[in-house]
Design a protein around this motif. Structure first.
Motif, PDB file in Angstrom:
ATOM      1  N   LEU A  32       0.837  -1.051  -0.877  1.00  0.00           N
ATOM      2  CA  LEU A  32       0.187  -0.516  -0.464  1.00  0.00           C
ATOM      3  C   LEU A  32       0.413   1.323   0.330  1.00  0.00           C
ATOM      4  O   LEU A  32       0.999   1.945  -0.561  1.00  0.00           O
ATOM      5  N   ILE A  33       2.193   1.200   0.666  1.00  0.00           N
ATOM      6  CA  ILE A  33       2.988   2.215   0.717  1.00  0.00           C
ATOM      7  C   ILE A  33       3.691   2.548  -1.055  1.00  0.00           C
ATOM      8  O   ILE A  33       3.245   4.033  -1.414  1.00  0.00           O
ATOM      9  N   GLN A  34       4.017   1.407  -1.546  1.00  0.00           N
ATOM     10  CA  GLN A  34       4.239   1.348  -2.749  1.00  0.00           C
ATOM     11  C   GLN A  34       3.630   1.988  -3.876  1.00  0.00           C
ATOM     12  O   GLN A  34       3.683   2.453  -4.392  1.00  0.00           O
ATOM     13  N   ILE A  35       1.917   1.718  -3.836  1.00  0.00           N
ATOM     14  CA  ILE A  35       0.403   1.753  -4.270  1.00  0.00           C
ATOM     15  C   ILE A  35       0.855   3.339  -4.335  1.00  0.00           C
ATOM     16  O   ILE A  35       0.328   4.505  -4.931  1.00  0.00           O
ATOM     17  N   GLY A  36       0.597   3.966  -2.988  1.00  0.00           N
ATOM     18  CA  GLY A  36       0.353   5.245  -2.326  1.00  0.00           C
ATOM     19  C   GLY A  36       1.438   6.205  -2.765  1.00  0.00           C
ATOM     20  O   GLY A  36       1.709   7.642  -3.754  1.00  0.00           O
ATOM     21  N   VAL A  37       3.189   6.216  -2.851  1.00  0.00           N
ATOM     22  CA  VAL A  37       4.007   7.077  -3.730  1.00  0.00           C
ATOM     23  C   VAL A  37       3.823   6.320  -5.483  1.00  0.00           C
ATOM     24  O   VAL A  37       3.918   7.760  -6.140  1.00  0.00           O
ATOM     25  N   ILE A  38       3.456   5.370  -5.969  1.00  0.00           N
ATOM     26  CA  ILE A  38       3.547   5.734  -7.215  1.00  0.00           C
ATOM     27  C   ILE A  38       2.317   6.324  -7.950  1.00  0.00           C
ATOM     28  O   ILE A  38       1.841   7.314  -8.888  1.00  0.00           O
ATOM     29  N   VAL A  39       0.795   6.874  -7.176  1.00  0.00           N
ATOM     30  CA  VAL A  39      -0.088   7.321  -7.558  1.00  0.00           C
ATOM     31  C   VAL A  39       0.172   8.640  -7.413  1.00  0.00           C
ATOM     32  O   VAL A  39      -0.416   9.994  -7.465  1.00  0.00           O
ATOM     33  N   LYS A  40       0.883   9.256  -6.137  1.00  0.00           N
ATOM     34  CA  LYS A  40       1.661  10.787  -5.497  1.00  0.00           C
ATOM     35  C   LYS A  40       2.056  11.103  -6.567  1.00  0.00           C
ATOM     36  O   LYS A  40       2.402  12.129  -7.753  1.00  0.00           O
ATOM     37  N   LYS A  41       3.052   9.881  -7.394  1.00  0.00           N
ATOM     38  CA  LYS A  41       3.897  10.730  -8.621  1.00  0.00           C
ATOM     39  C   LYS A  41       3.298  10.923  -9.757  1.00  0.00           C
ATOM     40  O   LYS A  41       3.461  11.907 -10.685  1.00  0.00           O
ATOM     41  N   ALA A  42       2.119  10.121  -9.945  1.00  0.00           N
ATOM     42  CA  ALA A  42       1.781  10.091 -11.477  1.00  0.00           C
ATOM     43  C   ALA A  42       1.052  10.795 -11.549  1.00  0.00           C
ATOM     44  O   ALA A  42       0.774  11.823 -12.239  1.00  0.00           O
ATOM     45  N   ALA A  43       0.532  12.111  -9.728  1.00  0.00           N
ATOM     46  CA  ALA A  43      -0.386  13.276  -9.869  1.00  0.00           C
ATOM     47  C   ALA A  43       0.512  13.884 -10.042  1.00  0.00           C
ATOM     48  O   ALA A  43      -0.346  15.717 -10.496  1.00  0.00           O
TER      49      ALA A  43
END
Length: 63
Positions: free
Chosen positions: A29-40
């Protein structure tokens, strides 16, 4: 006595398995959060001017 020892071992193994699975889910979940943050983030805008001369040596070449 033997069944109590077996029960204790099963409980310890179950606790370790749940802890490992829980930590794996947390890390995922932490990794998914980082990916979503960078994608935004907005894309990087580069307004620099570049020329072909920037890739060449400025001084004289020795042969």
């Amino acid at each position: 006595m033997e069944s109590m020892l077996l029960l204790a071992v099963v409980i310890i193994v179950a606790v370790i398995a749940v802890a490992l699975i829980g930590s794996g889910i947390f890390w995922f979940l932490i990794q998914i959060g980082v990916i979503v943050k960078k994608a935004a983030e907005p894309p990087t805008q580069d307004y620099g001017s570049y020329s072909l001369d920037q890739g060449r040596d400025v001084g004289e070449r020795k042969r």
